[in-house]
Design a protein around this motif. Structure first.
Motif, PDB file in Angstrom:
ATOM      1  N   ALA A  37     -14.607   3.794 -10.216  1.00 49.86           N
ATOM      2  CA  ALA A  37     -13.414   5.231 -10.325  1.00 49.86           C
ATOM      3  C   ALA A  37     -12.271   4.311  -9.902  1.00 49.86           C
ATOM      4  N   SER A  38     -10.831   4.760  -9.970  1.00 53.46           N
ATOM      5  CA  SER A  38      -9.628   3.958  -9.371  1.00 53.46           C
ATOM      6  C   SER A  38      -9.437   3.938  -8.306  1.00 53.46           C
ATOM      7  N   PRO A  39      -9.711   2.374  -7.764  1.00 50.18           N
ATOM      8  CA  PRO A  39      -9.822   2.061  -6.544  1.00 50.18           C
ATOM      9  C   PRO A  39      -8.958   3.052  -5.395  1.00 50.18           C
ATOM     10  N   LEU A  40      -7.385   2.756  -6.267  1.00 50.65           N
ATOM     11  CA  LEU A  40      -6.142   3.111  -4.994  1.00 50.65           C
ATOM     12  C   LEU A  40      -6.131   4.419  -4.196  1.00 50.65           C
ATOM     13  N   GLY A  42      -5.892   8.826  -3.902  1.00 52.89           N
ATOM     14  CA  GLY A  42      -6.366   9.312  -2.339  1.00 52.89           C
ATOM     15  C   GLY A  42      -5.411   8.353  -1.701  1.00 52.89           C
ATOM     16  N   LEU A  43      -5.198   7.306  -2.248  1.00 52.09           N
ATOM     17  CA  LEU A  43      -3.877   5.936  -1.029  1.00 52.09           C
ATOM     18  C   LEU A  43      -3.374   6.064  -0.847  1.00 52.09           C
ATOM     19  N   ASP A  44      -2.547   5.738  -2.629  1.00 49.36           N
ATOM     20  CA  ASP A  44      -1.001   5.687  -2.548  1.00 49.36           C
ATOM     21  C   ASP A  44      -0.124   6.649  -3.174  1.00 49.36           C
ATOM     22  N   GLY A  45      -0.890   7.559  -3.092  1.00 49.97           N
ATOM     23  CA  GLY A  45      -0.328   8.979  -3.933  1.00 49.97           C
ATOM     24  C   GLY A  45      -0.288   9.191  -5.650  1.00 49.97           C
ATOM     25  N   ALA A  46      -0.914   8.670  -6.346  1.00 52.64           N
ATOM     26  CA  ALA A  46      -0.147   8.114  -7.816  1.00 52.64           C
ATOM     27  C   ALA A  46      -1.048   9.350  -8.590  1.00 52.64           C
ATOM     28  N   GLY A  47      -2.354   9.748  -7.845  1.00 47.00           N
ATOM     29  CA  GLY A  47      -2.832  10.228  -8.685  1.00 47.00           C
ATOM     30  C   GLY A  47      -4.151  11.523  -8.024  1.00 47.00           C
ATOM     31  N   PRO A  48      -4.216  12.561  -8.369  1.00 42.80           N
ATOM     32  CA  PRO A  48      -5.417  13.419  -7.365  1.00 42.80           C
ATOM     33  C   PRO A  48      -5.958  12.374  -6.408  1.00 42.80           C
ATOM     34  N   ASP A  49      -7.017  13.019  -5.031  1.00 45.25           N
ATOM     35  CA  ASP A  49      -7.933  11.863  -4.418  1.00 45.25           C
ATOM     36  C   ASP A  49      -9.145  12.182  -5.265  1.00 45.25           C
ATOM     37  N   GLY A  66      -1.721  -7.562  -3.940  1.00 45.08           N
ATOM     38  CA  GLY A  66      -1.206  -7.993  -2.772  1.00 45.08           C
ATOM     39  C   GLY A  66      -1.185  -6.767  -2.046  1.00 45.08           C
ATOM     40  N   LEU A  67       0.287  -5.819  -1.710  1.00 45.83           N
ATOM     41  CA  LEU A  67       0.352  -4.820  -1.056  1.00 45.83           C
ATOM     42  C   LEU A  67       0.878  -2.984  -1.200  1.00 45.83           C
ATOM     43  N   THR A  68       0.294  -2.341  -1.390  1.00 44.01           N
ATOM     44  CA  THR A  68       0.582  -1.490  -2.032  1.00 44.01           C
ATOM     45  C   THR A  68       0.809  -0.580  -0.292  1.00 44.01           C
ATOM     46  N   ARG A  69       2.233   0.261  -0.722  1.00 44.92           N
ATOM     47  CA  ARG A  69       2.054   1.776   0.627  1.00 44.92           C
ATOM     48  C   ARG A  69       1.549   2.347   0.571  1.00 44.92           C
ATOM     49  N   GLN A  70       1.029   2.973   0.882  1.00 43.43           N
ATOM     50  CA  GLN A  70      -0.072   3.688   1.065  1.00 43.43           C
ATOM     51  C   GLN A  70       0.893   5.135   1.307  1.00 43.43           C
ATOM     52  N   VAL A  71       0.514   6.465   0.892  1.00 44.78           N
ATOM     53  CA  VAL A  71       1.239   7.385   1.283  1.00 44.78           C
ATOM     54  C   VAL A  71       1.025   7.917   2.753  1.00 44.78           C
TER      55      VAL A  71
END
Ligand code: SF4
Length: 358
Positions: free
Chosen positions: A85-88, A90-97, A216-221
């Protein structure tokens, strides 16, 4: 659990649906590997973990330890819990959780007796719509909620129940053709015929390579940081496993042999990266380790023509420039663990390596 015989002993693959793992579970894996086989854990191209060099009698003890840690919920379906599944999500807001959907589908898969008959190679992708894991070429999948059959989209939208129906339709079509195919695309007219069994049809196959989770670092929502680290050559030493567990309570192993550590307070992220780096984990996207992978090679694999991991390591140390394309080192033409999409292959020939760009 099913254990493969390798040159260095038993090889056990531990399925992690959606790559998800708690720090406690990683701790259990680390202790089990140290007690029963090679203490170094391997990350796979499907976001799973492997324990190798298991001694005689060890697989039974490993299975008991994994069961206790919640990593072996179904003895009958273990081999078929191949869910990426998409690893990010629900974390970065780029798609539905899609995190709950992954759990729901895993439970539905294990609760459907017929699905224990899926081939071990059968892959389910759940892409939240950002287009990262769809390109991994799943047999059935959801892309932003739409059903895919061997990457060919259908008009059907749904969740876990729809994926179960699609997997059952694959088995029915395979039986109807009298085929032993492992993958949906290997069936005669696979996507179209499986779609017909679901009362629908497929469009042209979605093009596009997989898109690795950025290192690296990703900012979560919610303002926290998700730290994505490379485990060089997909290998996790006991110290590295301990370092991961010291930073995050839960983590996600990606199909690119990296690990996502979510929910790290932003003001603690730099210190966490330093601690991870001290253990040899890499959070720098420009590092020469990013994108470099290797199969087991010698001495673990009897087919290997070289110790590819040692050679890959030496090459990275000798030329510390970041790679433009992923580089995969293999010890023979079986090409185990090769990434999908464009990459450079370093193929052992017995007298050196042949470099092939594909
Ligand atoms: S690619 Fe060849 S050498 Fe490497 S693990 Fe697979 S079979 Fe072994």
């Amino acid at each position: 659990m099913r254990v493969h015989a390798a040159a260095d002993g038993g090889l056990a693959r531990v399925r992690l649906p959606g790559g998800r793992l708690t720090a406690a579970q990683l701790g259990a894996l680390r202790s089990a590997a140290a007690a029963l086989g090679d203490p170094v854990l391997e990350l796979t191209s499907r976001g799973n973990v492997q324990v190798r060099a298991l001694r005689e009698g060890a697989p039974q003890r490993l299975a008991a330890l994994l069961h206790e840690a919640g990593l072996l919920p179904s003895e009958t379906h273990e081999r078929v819990r191949n869910i990426v599944a998409s690893p990010l999500s629900g974390l970065d807001g780029a798609g539905p959780d899609v995190r709950a959907l992954v759990r729901e589908f895993d439970a539905a898969l294990c609760a459907t007796p017929e699905l224990a008959g899926l081939p071990g190679r059968f892959l389910v992708t759940i892409d939240d719509g950002r287009g990262d894991v769809t390109g991994l070429g799943g047999d059935v999948g959801l892309h932003g909620g739409r059903l895919l059959l061997a990457q060919a989209p259908t008009p059907l939208r749904g969740g876990a129940g729809l994926l179960v129906r699609a997997a059952l339709a694959f088995l029915a079509e395979r039986a109807g053709q009298g085929s032993a195919a492992w993958r949906l695309a290997e069936l005669d007219g696979g996507p179209a015929r499986v779609a017909a069994r679901l009362g629908t049809e497929t469009g042209p196959r979605l093009a596009g390579a997989p898109r690795p989770t950025p290192v690296g670092l990703t900012r979560q929502v919610d303002g926290a940081a998700a730290i994505v680290v490379v485990a060089p050559l997909g290998l996790l030493t006991p110290d590295q496993a301990e370092a991961l567990g010291g930073v995050a309570e839960e983590m996600i192993v990606t199909p690119w042999r990296t690990v996502v550590l979510p929910h790290v307070p932003m003001d603690e992220a730099d210190l966490a990266v330093e601690r991870l780096a001290a253990a040899g984990l890499v959070a720098d996207p420009a590092s020469p380790w990013a994108g470099v992978t290797a199969c087991a090679g010698r001495p673990g694999c009897a087919k290997a023509l070289a110790d590819v991991r040692a050679d890959a390591r030496a090459a990275v140390v000798a030329d510390a420039a970041p790679q433009a394309l992923p580089v995969h080192w293999v010890g023979c033409e079986r090409r185990c663990g090769a990434p999908r999409g464009r990459h450079v292959e370093m193929l052992a020939t017995g007298s050196g390596y042949r470099r092939v760009e594909s």
